[in-house]
Design a protein around this motif. Structure first.
Motif, PDB file in Angstrom:
ATOM      1  N   GLN A  89       0.988  -1.030   0.110  1.00 42.31           N
ATOM      2  CA  GLN A  89       0.131  -0.146   0.078  1.00 42.31           C
ATOM      3  C   GLN A  89       1.170   1.451  -0.011  1.00 42.31           C
ATOM      4  OE1 GLN A  89      -2.582  -1.505  -1.408  1.00 42.31           O
ATOM      5  NE2 GLN A  89      -3.851   0.429   0.075  1.00 42.31           N
ATOM      6  N   ALA A  90       1.726   0.938   0.206  1.00 40.24           N
ATOM      7  CA  ALA A  90       2.698   2.584   0.395  1.00 40.24           C
ATOM      8  C   ALA A  90       3.425   2.209  -0.773  1.00 40.24           C
ATOM      9  CB  ALA A  90       3.840   1.979   1.747  1.00 40.24           C
ATOM     10  N   GLY A  91       3.463   1.285  -1.413  1.00 42.16           N
ATOM     11  CA  GLY A  91       4.280   1.760  -3.116  1.00 42.16           C
ATOM     12  C   GLY A  91       5.604   0.598  -3.258  1.00 42.16           C
ATOM     13  N   ALA A  92       5.239  -0.193  -2.450  1.00 37.32           N
ATOM     14  CA  ALA A  92       6.690  -1.175  -2.929  1.00 37.32           C
ATOM     15  C   ALA A  92       5.714  -2.049  -3.647  1.00 37.32           C
ATOM     16  CB  ALA A  92       6.615  -2.477  -1.731  1.00 37.32           C
ATOM     17  N   ALA A  93       7.301  -2.181  -4.552  1.00 29.92           N
ATOM     18  CA  ALA A  93       6.623  -3.098  -6.079  1.00 29.92           C
ATOM     19  C   ALA A  93       5.534  -4.663  -5.760  1.00 29.92           C
ATOM     20  CB  ALA A  93       8.157  -3.750  -7.152  1.00 29.92           C
ATOM     21  N   ALA A  94       5.270  -5.188  -6.817  1.00 30.91           N
ATOM     22  CA  ALA A  94       4.186  -6.308  -5.657  1.00 30.91           C
ATOM     23  C   ALA A  94       5.182  -7.243  -5.861  1.00 30.91           C
ATOM     24  CB  ALA A  94       3.003  -6.818  -6.645  1.00 30.91           C
ATOM     25  N   SER A  95       6.733  -7.261  -6.658  1.00 28.40           N
ATOM     26  CA  SER A  95       8.079  -8.534  -6.844  1.00 28.40           C
ATOM     27  C   SER A  95       8.002  -8.374  -5.511  1.00 28.40           C
ATOM     28  CB  SER A  95       7.845  -8.628  -8.118  1.00 28.40           C
ATOM     29  OG  SER A  95       8.687  -7.235  -7.908  1.00 28.40           O
ATOM     30  N   SER A  96       8.274  -7.387  -5.064  1.00 25.88           N
ATOM     31  CA  SER A  96       9.167  -7.615  -3.859  1.00 25.88           C
ATOM     32  C   SER A  96       8.345  -8.001  -2.381  1.00 25.88           C
ATOM     33  CB  SER A  96      10.010  -5.999  -3.725  1.00 25.88           C
ATOM     34  OG  SER A  96       8.571  -5.457  -2.711  1.00 25.88           O
ATOM     35  N   LEU A  97       7.253  -7.618  -2.503  1.00 23.95           N
ATOM     36  CA  LEU A  97       6.641  -9.413  -1.254  1.00 23.95           C
ATOM     37  C   LEU A  97       7.342  -9.671  -0.928  1.00 23.95           C
ATOM     38  CD1 LEU A  97       3.071  -7.949  -2.038  1.00 23.95           C
ATOM     39  CD2 LEU A  97       4.601  -6.538  -0.582  1.00 23.95           C
ATOM     40  N   GLU A  98       7.764 -10.452  -0.238  1.00 23.71           N
ATOM     41  CA  GLU A  98       7.939 -11.984   0.719  1.00 23.71           C
ATOM     42  C   GLU A  98       6.120 -12.719   0.584  1.00 23.71           C
ATOM     43  OE1 GLU A  98      10.476 -11.431   3.629  1.00 23.71           O
ATOM     44  OE2 GLU A  98      11.521  -9.880   2.564  1.00 23.71           O
ATOM     45  N   GLU A 128       1.035  -9.420 -12.001  1.00 18.80           N
ATOM     46  CA  GLU A 128       2.292  -9.557 -12.639  1.00 18.80           C
ATOM     47  C   GLU A 128       3.163 -10.438 -12.770  1.00 18.80           C
ATOM     48  OE1 GLU A 128       3.057  -5.618 -14.223  1.00 18.80           O
ATOM     49  OE2 GLU A 128       1.695  -6.073 -15.770  1.00 18.80           O
ATOM     50  N   ALA A 129       3.236 -10.191 -10.858  1.00 19.43           N
ATOM     51  CA  ALA A 129       3.977 -10.914  -9.813  1.00 19.43           C
ATOM     52  C   ALA A 129       3.844 -12.537  -9.316  1.00 19.43           C
ATOM     53  CB  ALA A 129       4.245  -9.665  -8.801  1.00 19.43           C
ATOM     54  N   PHE A 130       2.329 -12.627  -9.140  1.00 18.91           N
ATOM     55  CA  PHE A 130       1.458 -13.952  -9.214  1.00 18.91           C
ATOM     56  C   PHE A 130       1.217 -14.503  -9.528  1.00 18.91           C
ATOM     57  CE2 PHE A 130       2.455 -10.558  -5.791  1.00 18.91           C
ATOM     58  CZ  PHE A 130       3.712 -11.362  -5.017  1.00 18.91           C
ATOM     59  N   ALA A 131       0.198 -14.017 -10.864  1.00 19.29           N
ATOM     60  CA  ALA A 131      -0.345 -14.737 -11.738  1.00 19.29           C
ATOM     61  C   ALA A 131      -1.313 -15.230 -10.716  1.00 19.29           C
ATOM     62  CB  ALA A 131       0.423 -15.578 -12.243  1.00 19.29           C
ATOM     63  N   LEU A 132      -2.247 -14.377 -10.231  1.00 20.35           N
ATOM     64  CA  LEU A 132      -3.356 -14.543  -9.691  1.00 20.35           C
ATOM     65  C   LEU A 132      -4.430 -14.969 -10.314  1.00 20.35           C
ATOM     66  CD1 LEU A 132      -3.011 -12.148  -6.617  1.00 20.35           C
ATOM     67  CD2 LEU A 132      -2.623 -14.518  -6.483  1.00 20.35           C
ATOM     68  N   THR A 133      -4.990 -14.362 -11.556  1.00 20.36           N
ATOM     69  CA  THR A 133      -5.475 -14.740 -12.840  1.00 20.36           C
ATOM     70  C   THR A 133      -5.237 -16.165 -12.552  1.00 20.36           C
ATOM     71  OG1 THR A 133      -6.373 -12.677 -13.813  1.00 20.36           O
ATOM     72  CG2 THR A 133      -7.022 -14.393 -14.973  1.00 20.36           C
ATOM     73  N   ARG A 134      -4.300 -16.280 -12.980  1.00 20.56           N
ATOM     74  CA  ARG A 134      -4.612 -18.129 -13.349  1.00 20.56           C
ATOM     75  C   ARG A 134      -4.039 -18.924 -12.287  1.00 20.56           C
ATOM     76  NH1 ARG A 134      -0.175 -15.631 -16.595  1.00 20.56           N
ATOM     77  NH2 ARG A 134       1.707 -16.088 -15.707  1.00 20.56           N
ATOM     78  N   SER A 135      -4.941 -18.568 -10.875  1.00 21.02           N
ATOM     79  CA  SER A 135      -4.732 -19.224 -10.081  1.00 21.02           C
ATOM     80  C   SER A 135      -4.836 -20.753 -10.231  1.00 21.02           C
ATOM     81  CB  SER A 135      -5.440 -18.524  -8.308  1.00 21.02           C
ATOM     82  OG  SER A 135      -5.410 -19.470  -7.639  1.00 21.02           O
ATOM     83  N   ARG A 136      -4.677 -21.995  -9.570  1.00 24.18           N
ATOM     84  CA  ARG A 136      -5.897 -22.942  -9.390  1.00 24.18           C
ATOM     85  C   ARG A 136      -6.915 -23.387  -8.412  1.00 24.18           C
ATOM     86  NH1 ARG A 136      -2.049 -27.247 -13.159  1.00 24.18           N
ATOM     87  NH2 ARG A 136      -4.195 -28.486 -11.935  1.00 24.18           N
ATOM     88  N   ASN A 137      -6.250 -22.557  -7.447  1.00 20.00           N
ATOM     89  CA  ASN A 137      -7.320 -22.355  -6.011  1.00 20.00           C
ATOM     90  C   ASN A 137      -8.045 -21.776  -6.002  1.00 20.00           C
ATOM     91  OD1 ASN A 137      -8.511 -22.027  -3.274  1.00 20.00           O
ATOM     92  ND2 ASN A 137      -6.089 -22.547  -3.047  1.00 20.00           N
ATOM     93  N   GLY A 138      -9.232 -22.597  -5.682  1.00 15.29           N
ATOM     94  CA  GLY A 138     -10.707 -21.656  -6.548  1.00 15.29           C
ATOM     95  C   GLY A 138     -11.189 -20.556  -5.739  1.00 15.29           C
ATOM     96  N   GLU A 139     -10.423 -20.867  -4.470  1.00 17.01           N
ATOM     97  CA  GLU A 139     -11.208 -19.897  -3.489  1.00 17.01           C
ATOM     98  C   GLU A 139     -10.358 -18.659  -3.204  1.00 17.01           C
ATOM     99  OE1 GLU A 139     -13.030 -20.185  -0.502  1.00 17.01           O
ATOM    100  OE2 GLU A 139     -13.465 -22.138  -0.429  1.00 17.01           O
ATOM    101  N   ILE A 140      -8.504 -18.718  -3.284  1.00 20.39           N
ATOM    102  CA  ILE A 140      -8.500 -17.493  -4.121  1.00 20.39           C
ATOM    103  C   ILE A 140      -8.525 -16.642  -5.306  1.00 20.39           C
ATOM    104  CG2 ILE A 140      -6.291 -16.898  -5.174  1.00 20.39           C
ATOM    105  CD1 ILE A 140      -4.457 -18.808  -3.002  1.00 20.39           C
ATOM    106  N   LEU A 141      -8.446 -17.969  -6.383  1.00 18.82           N
ATOM    107  CA  LEU A 141      -9.145 -16.836  -7.789  1.00 18.82           C
ATOM    108  C   LEU A 141     -10.419 -16.358  -7.398  1.00 18.82           C
ATOM    109  CD1 LEU A 141      -8.918 -16.568 -10.023  1.00 18.82           C
ATOM    110  CD2 LEU A 141     -10.164 -19.188 -10.905  1.00 18.82           C
ATOM    111  N   CYS A 142     -11.506 -16.893  -6.830  1.00 20.44           N
ATOM    112  CA  CYS A 142     -12.866 -15.764  -6.328  1.00 20.44           C
ATOM    113  C   CYS A 142     -12.677 -15.290  -5.887  1.00 20.44           C
ATOM    114  CB  CYS A 142     -13.226 -16.918  -5.110  1.00 20.44           C
ATOM    115  SG  CYS A 142     -15.155 -16.666  -4.942  1.00 20.44           S
ATOM    116  N   SER A 143     -11.467 -14.827  -5.124  1.00 18.95           N
ATOM    117  CA  SER A 143     -11.438 -13.055  -4.142  1.00 18.95           C
ATOM    118  C   SER A 143     -11.222 -12.865  -5.004  1.00 18.95           C
ATOM    119  CB  SER A 143     -10.655 -13.815  -2.767  1.00 18.95           C
ATOM    120  OG  SER A 143     -11.256 -14.341  -1.698  1.00 18.95           O
TER     121      SER A 143
END
Length: 184
Positions: A89-98, A128-143
């Protein structure tokens, strides 16, 4: 939570002694709430009356819901997610998240935190960082898809259509349709 509260009030050592004594004296027997309360009063309350006053026994035993003095659960895993969310939220790049060791519940918690005000740019960066649109987990994809609708993240539209046509669980479909109904 009640047992956790007893441990908080009386301390770990006294609580462990109480618990051992309870199981030693009551194993393989049926007991009532009154039996437990009597044992509690004789073993813990009598031992430390000052600490006993810090516990609202009536609220725990006789009242509905959780008492005001119920312990709050704290999870180090969720504290780490809060930290990563605040960084993002403060501006860190998504790819830098642990996020390397996150399990689905942690992802769901992160996405829930994002639900208040997802932006298209945040969605693009996370995708772009986590390919969430392609998630294979139904719960994650729904959210994720609910957030995509809310933020106008059109890149998820094709996956949303596939998901809505391919999943039969109402639990996973209803939140998406509810969010779609809110949009033009």
């Amino acid at each position: 939570l009640f047992l956790r509260r007893l441990e908080e009030v009386f301390g770990r050592e006294a609580f462990d002694e109480f618990l051992r004594a309870w199981f030693d004296q009551h194993r393989f027997r049926s007991v009532t709430t009154d039996d437990f309360v009597s044992f509690l009063k004789s073993r813990l309350f009598a031992r430390d009356p000052v600490a006993a006053r810090a516990l609202d026994l009536r609220a725990w035993i006789d009242e509905p819901g959780l008492p005001a003095d119920a312990p709050l659960a704290v999870s180090d895993a969720f504290v780490r997610i809060e930290h990563e969310f605040e960084r993002f939220q403060a501006g860190a790049a998504a790819s830098s998240l642990e996020t390397q060791d996150w399990v689905p519940q942690q992802w769901l918690y992160f996405l829930e935190r994002l639900r208040a005000a997802p932006t298209r740019s945040a969605m693009v960066a996370l995708d772009e960082a986590f390919a969430l649109t392609r998630s294979r987990n139904g719960e994650i994809l729904c959210s994720w898809l609910v957030l995509a609708v809310k933020a106008g993240h059109d890149a998820a539209d094709q996956r949303m259509e596939e998901f809505l046509l391919g999943v039969g669980r109402r639990k996973l479909l209803q939140p998406i349709y509810e969010e779609l109904v809110k949009t033009p």
